[in-house]
Scaffold this active site. Sequence first.
Site, PDB file in Angstrom:
ATOM      1  N   CYS A  74     -24.313  -0.391  -0.351  1.00 19.31           N
ATOM      2  CA  CYS A  74     -23.743  -1.214  -1.407  1.00 19.31           C
ATOM      3  C   CYS A  74     -23.638  -0.443  -2.722  1.00 19.31           C
ATOM      4  O   CYS A  74     -22.866   0.493  -2.840  1.00 19.31           O
ATOM      5  CB  CYS A  74     -24.543  -2.504  -1.524  1.00 19.31           C
ATOM      6  SG  CYS A  74     -23.743  -3.823  -2.438  1.00 19.31           S
ATOM      7  N   HIS A  75     -24.430  -0.792  -3.732  1.00 20.93           N
ATOM      8  CA  HIS A  75     -24.447  -0.091  -5.018  1.00 20.93           C
ATOM      9  C   HIS A  75     -25.445   1.067  -5.027  1.00 20.93           C
ATOM     10  O   HIS A  75     -25.524   1.798  -6.013  1.00 20.93           O
ATOM     11  CB  HIS A  75     -24.789  -1.068  -6.149  1.00 20.93           C
ATOM     12  CG  HIS A  75     -23.698  -2.026  -6.476  1.00 20.93           C
ATOM     13  ND1 HIS A  75     -23.440  -3.142  -5.713  1.00 20.93           N
ATOM     14  CD2 HIS A  75     -22.790  -2.037  -7.477  1.00 20.93           C
ATOM     15  CE1 HIS A  75     -22.430  -3.811  -6.240  1.00 20.93           C
ATOM     16  NE2 HIS A  75     -22.008  -3.159  -7.306  1.00 20.93           N
TER      17      HIS A  75
END
Length: 190
Positions: free
Chosen positions: A112-113
């Site tokens: 994800c991030h």
Amino acid sequence: MAQKLDGKTVAVLATDGFEQVELTEPVKALRDAGATVHVIAPKAGQIQGWNHHDRGDMVDVDVTLDQADPGRYDALLLPGGVMNPDSLRLEPKAIEFVKSFVESGRPIAAICHGPWTLIDAGGVRGKRMTSWPSLQVDLRNAGATWVDEQVVTDHGLVTSRKPDDIPAFCRKMIEEFCEGRHAGHRHAAE
């Protein structure tokens, strides 16, 4: 029966604001595969998880960043959540911790991030990777080739986009962590 990751110790670098399932599910998969897993954070005690926009559970910190010796770990997991990697990028000790994995060629999994922290640690140049879509310009500007795929592996670096990708992410993470050091990972960072 011996498990795939018996004898391996994995660092999970996170802080407040991590996406709950992006830490808990990979940690469960690593432990089920036989790994010893330590949650490492800038502060002692517990860190706050999130379920998208809502507070999630607190997770115990096993080792503080000040006390963590990166050489003790065979691999690194970087969970996502918007606040988590954004905060870690401002922690020089966190960047140095991640950079030690990049430079040594030890495997890294980021979802994800999570790859945001890798940018600051010099770990994305020349890499083929994926992430949450909002990071694609940041990763491209840092020299990565960004693709929209469920899971991407490049010389020991495993990346995925979002919680829906966790089953595929965990399978590839375990595979790469079993393989150990990757010389190509180190060379891409130079």
